[in-house]
Design a protein around this motif. Structure first.
Motif, PDB file in Angstrom:
ATOM      1  N   ARG A  99      -0.801 -12.006  -8.639  1.00 14.49           N
ATOM      2  CA  ARG A  99      -1.262 -13.307  -8.099  1.00 14.49           C
ATOM      3  C   ARG A  99      -2.636 -14.033  -8.695  1.00 14.49           C
ATOM      4  N   PRO A 100      -2.815 -15.023  -8.461  1.00 10.66           N
ATOM      5  CA  PRO A 100      -4.086 -15.464  -9.109  1.00 10.66           C
ATOM      6  C   PRO A 100      -5.429 -15.212  -8.479  1.00 10.66           C
ATOM      7  N   ALA A 101      -6.047 -14.225  -8.860  1.00 12.63           N
ATOM      8  CA  ALA A 101      -7.149 -13.598  -8.350  1.00 12.63           C
ATOM      9  C   ALA A 101      -8.234 -13.271  -9.437  1.00 12.63           C
ATOM     10  N   THR A 102      -9.377 -13.200  -9.056  1.00 14.14           N
ATOM     11  CA  THR A 102     -10.740 -12.812  -9.710  1.00 14.14           C
ATOM     12  C   THR A 102     -10.683 -11.275  -9.882  1.00 14.14           C
ATOM     13  N   VAL A 103     -11.167 -10.819 -10.957  1.00 15.45           N
ATOM     14  CA  VAL A 103     -11.468  -9.483 -11.166  1.00 15.45           C
ATOM     15  C   VAL A 103     -12.272  -8.766  -9.929  1.00 15.45           C
ATOM     16  N   GLY A 104     -13.392  -9.563  -9.712  1.00 16.23           N
ATOM     17  CA  GLY A 104     -14.089  -9.213  -8.589  1.00 16.23           C
ATOM     18  C   GLY A 104     -13.476  -8.999  -7.270  1.00 16.23           C
ATOM     19  N   THR A 105     -12.437  -9.887  -6.989  1.00 12.78           N
ATOM     20  CA  THR A 105     -11.522  -9.769  -5.688  1.00 12.78           C
ATOM     21  C   THR A 105     -10.713  -8.545  -5.935  1.00 12.78           C
ATOM     22  N   ALA A 106      -9.856  -8.449  -7.138  1.00 12.93           N
ATOM     23  CA  ALA A 106      -9.154  -7.473  -7.321  1.00 12.93           C
ATOM     24  C   ALA A 106      -9.572  -5.988  -6.843  1.00 12.93           C
ATOM     25  N   ILE A 107     -10.967  -5.661  -7.675  1.00  9.58           N
ATOM     26  CA  ILE A 107     -11.601  -4.625  -7.298  1.00  9.58           C
ATOM     27  C   ILE A 107     -12.000  -4.378  -5.968  1.00  9.58           C
ATOM     28  N   ARG A 108     -12.566  -5.313  -5.399  1.00 12.68           N
ATOM     29  CA  ARG A 108     -13.007  -5.093  -3.897  1.00 12.68           C
ATOM     30  C   ARG A 108     -11.588  -4.703  -2.931  1.00 12.68           C
ATOM     31  N   ALA A 109     -10.581  -5.504  -3.288  1.00 15.07           N
ATOM     32  CA  ALA A 109      -9.347  -5.214  -2.708  1.00 15.07           C
ATOM     33  C   ALA A 109      -8.978  -3.614  -2.917  1.00 15.07           C
ATOM     34  N   SER A 110      -9.123  -3.014  -4.207  1.00 13.40           N
ATOM     35  CA  SER A 110      -8.810  -1.781  -4.339  1.00 13.40           C
ATOM     36  C   SER A 110      -9.640  -0.669  -3.873  1.00 13.40           C
ATOM     37  N   LEU A 111     -11.123  -1.123  -3.764  1.00 15.49           N
ATOM     38  CA  LEU A 111     -11.983  -0.083  -3.142  1.00 15.49           C
ATOM     39  C   LEU A 111     -11.667  -0.087  -1.531  1.00 15.49           C
ATOM     40  N   ARG A 112     -11.400  -1.326  -0.982  1.00  7.58           N
ATOM     41  CA  ARG A 112     -10.862  -1.412   0.445  1.00  7.58           C
ATOM     42  C   ARG A 112      -9.666  -0.630   0.709  1.00  7.58           C
ATOM     43  N   ALA A 113      -8.787  -0.515  -0.234  1.00  8.62           N
ATOM     44  CA  ALA A 113      -7.435  -0.017   0.158  1.00  8.62           C
ATOM     45  C   ALA A 113      -7.814   1.668  -0.077  1.00  8.62           C
ATOM     46  N   VAL A 114      -8.520   2.108  -1.038  1.00  5.16           N
ATOM     47  CA  VAL A 114      -9.215   3.454  -0.911  1.00  5.16           C
ATOM     48  C   VAL A 114      -9.956   3.835   0.219  1.00  5.16           C
ATOM     49  N   ASP A 115     -10.758   3.213   0.622  1.00  6.90           N
ATOM     50  CA  ASP A 115     -11.328   3.497   1.788  1.00  6.90           C
ATOM     51  C   ASP A 115     -10.540   3.375   3.135  1.00  6.90           C
ATOM     52  N   ALA A 116      -9.675   2.345   3.370  1.00  5.66           N
ATOM     53  CA  ALA A 116      -8.765   2.526   4.407  1.00  5.66           C
ATOM     54  C   ALA A 116      -7.565   3.552   4.376  1.00  5.66           C
ATOM     55  N   ASN A 117      -7.659   4.146   3.284  1.00  7.33           N
ATOM     56  CA  ASN A 117      -6.320   5.207   2.985  1.00  7.33           C
ATOM     57  C   ASN A 117      -6.784   6.343   2.278  1.00  7.33           C
ATOM     58  N   LEU A 118      -7.883   7.064   2.720  1.00 12.91           N
ATOM     59  CA  LEU A 118      -8.612   8.107   1.934  1.00 12.91           C
ATOM     60  C   LEU A 118      -7.479   9.276   1.811  1.00 12.91           C
ATOM     61  N   LEU A 119      -7.128   9.892   2.971  1.00  9.70           N
ATOM     62  CA  LEU A 119      -5.931  11.048   2.790  1.00  9.70           C
ATOM     63  C   LEU A 119      -4.907  10.600   1.684  1.00  9.70           C
ATOM     64  N   PRO A 120      -4.100   9.496   2.226  1.00  5.45           N
ATOM     65  CA  PRO A 120      -3.153   9.259   1.206  1.00  5.45           C
ATOM     66  C   PRO A 120      -3.486   9.033  -0.288  1.00  5.45           C
ATOM     67  N   MET A 121      -4.847   8.526  -0.708  1.00 11.59           N
ATOM     68  CA  MET A 121      -5.289   8.410  -1.993  1.00 11.59           C
ATOM     69  C   MET A 121      -5.773   9.639  -2.613  1.00 11.59           C
ATOM     70  N   ILE A 122      -6.117  10.586  -1.906  1.00  7.60           N
ATOM     71  CA  ILE A 122      -6.325  11.810  -2.306  1.00  7.60           C
ATOM     72  C   ILE A 122      -5.045  12.389  -2.849  1.00  7.60           C
ATOM     73  N   VAL A 123      -3.914  12.421  -2.088  1.00  2.57           N
ATOM     74  CA  VAL A 123      -2.776  12.761  -2.434  1.00  2.57           C
ATOM     75  C   VAL A 123      -2.100  12.089  -3.607  1.00  2.57           C
ATOM     76  N   TRP A 124      -2.397  10.904  -3.611  1.00  7.36           N
ATOM     77  CA  TRP A 124      -1.693  10.034  -4.810  1.00  7.36           C
ATOM     78  C   TRP A 124      -2.665  10.537  -6.010  1.00  7.36           C
ATOM     79  N   GLY A 125      -4.036  10.763  -6.030  1.00  6.01           N
ATOM     80  CA  GLY A 125      -4.871  11.148  -7.087  1.00  6.01           C
ATOM     81  C   GLY A 125      -4.340  12.510  -7.629  1.00  6.01           C
ATOM     82  N   VAL A 126      -3.983  13.343  -6.717  1.00  8.60           N
ATOM     83  CA  VAL A 126      -3.822  14.622  -7.116  1.00  8.60           C
ATOM     84  C   VAL A 126      -2.376  14.489  -8.132  1.00  8.60           C
ATOM     85  N   ILE A 127      -1.314  13.584  -7.299  1.00 10.51           N
ATOM     86  CA  ILE A 127      -0.198  13.432  -8.167  1.00 10.51           C
ATOM     87  C   ILE A 127      -0.299  12.967  -9.576  1.00 10.51           C
ATOM     88  N   VAL A 128      -1.158  12.023  -9.803  1.00 11.37           N
ATOM     89  CA  VAL A 128      -1.449  11.246 -10.904  1.00 11.37           C
ATOM     90  C   VAL A 128      -2.380  12.466 -11.967  1.00 11.37           C
TER      91      VAL A 128
END
Length: 257
Positions: free
Chosen positions: A193-222
């Motif tokens: 979608r059309p978005a700025t890099v700042g918007t994309a990064i903030r969305a990414s940080l918020r996704a991690v903050d809202a899903n800390l445990l799933p992101m830990i699992v995903w990070g371990v998998i990666v």
């Protein structure tokens, strides 16, 4: 599945971030496998490129530990951006469209300037890691040539060298966690979608903050699958990198409205 709403007007322009269950990363892997099986030639072409790049780094930089470390870590720091074609394959398949390798490259033209900005940021992270490594060696072990291979050769000689290795791993892990948080959904978002890099990064940080445990699992998998690719002299990346790339697209679709 609950939905997190924007807390104030300042963030109103940001995409809405969803909260997901801790087991969702395994569903992303399954969806990524299906995408790879549906588009095998284009997907495995990316995996082959990752494997060849890793082997070339090993061949030409193995005798210089510092260059090897910088090249390898830098390569994988920018891997989320290099996997953009895999996200494009999944995006098209989601819409019922098949993709070729060449056709998938066109996805980066939709938001090229913002993707380039993100690429520069990731490149800066790679340069910062090289400087941090050099500083750690110079400050904590001035008698050792500043590269990991020299440290491994002398690690049995003193406790200080083992401490340096632990500090080096900890520093690298912190930076890897930062890059993971910045890019977990930002690259597919910029492709989608059309978005700025700042918007994309903030969305990414918020996704991690809202899903800390799933992101830990995903990070371990990666990390686990990437390490497996290393242990197979990069040949495992032929399959593992497309799998992770396609799965990352589904993580983005799950986490961002």
């Amino acid at each position: 599945m609950s939905v997190e709403t924007s807390p104030n007007n300042r963030l109103a322009s940001l995409p809405t971030v969803r909260s997901v269950d801790i087991g969702r990363p395994f569903a992303w892997l399954a969806a990524g496998w299906r995408d790879m099986c549906a588009n095998p030639i284009a997907s495995l072409a990316y995996g082959l490129l990752f494997a060849i790049a890793g082997d070339l780094i090993t061949i030409f930089a193995w005798r210089n530990g510092q260059i090897f470390i910088v090249a390898t870590s830098g390569f994988f720091l920018v891997a989320p951006l290099l996997a953009g074609g895999l996200y494009e394959i999944s995006r098209r398949w989601e819409r019922g469209q098949k993709s070729t390798f060449i056709g998938s490259l066109a996805g980066g033209r939709r938001n090229a300037i913002e993707l380039a900005k993100l690429g520069l940021l990731l490149g800066f992270c790679g340069l910062a890691w090289e400087r941090i490594s050099s500083f750690l060696f110079a400050f904590l072990a001035p008698g050792i040539v500043p590269d990991l291979l020299a440290l491994l050769a002398e690690i049995h000689l003193s406790v200080e060298h083992r401490d340096l290795l632990l500090i080096w791993i900890l520093a690298g892990g912190i930076q890897a966690l930062l890059v993971f948080s910045l890019t977990v959904v930002s690259v597919p978002l910029l492709l989608d979608r059309p978005a700025t890099v700042g918007t994309a990064i903030r969305a990414s940080l918020r996704a991690v903050d809202a899903n800390l445990l799933p992101m830990i699992v995903w990070g371990v998998i990666v990390v686990t699958l990437t390490a497996l690719g290393f242990l197979t002299l990069f040949f495992g990346l032929v399959v593992l990198m497309p799998l992770l790339g396609h799965a990352t697209w589904h993580a983005y679709r799950d986490l961002v409205e």
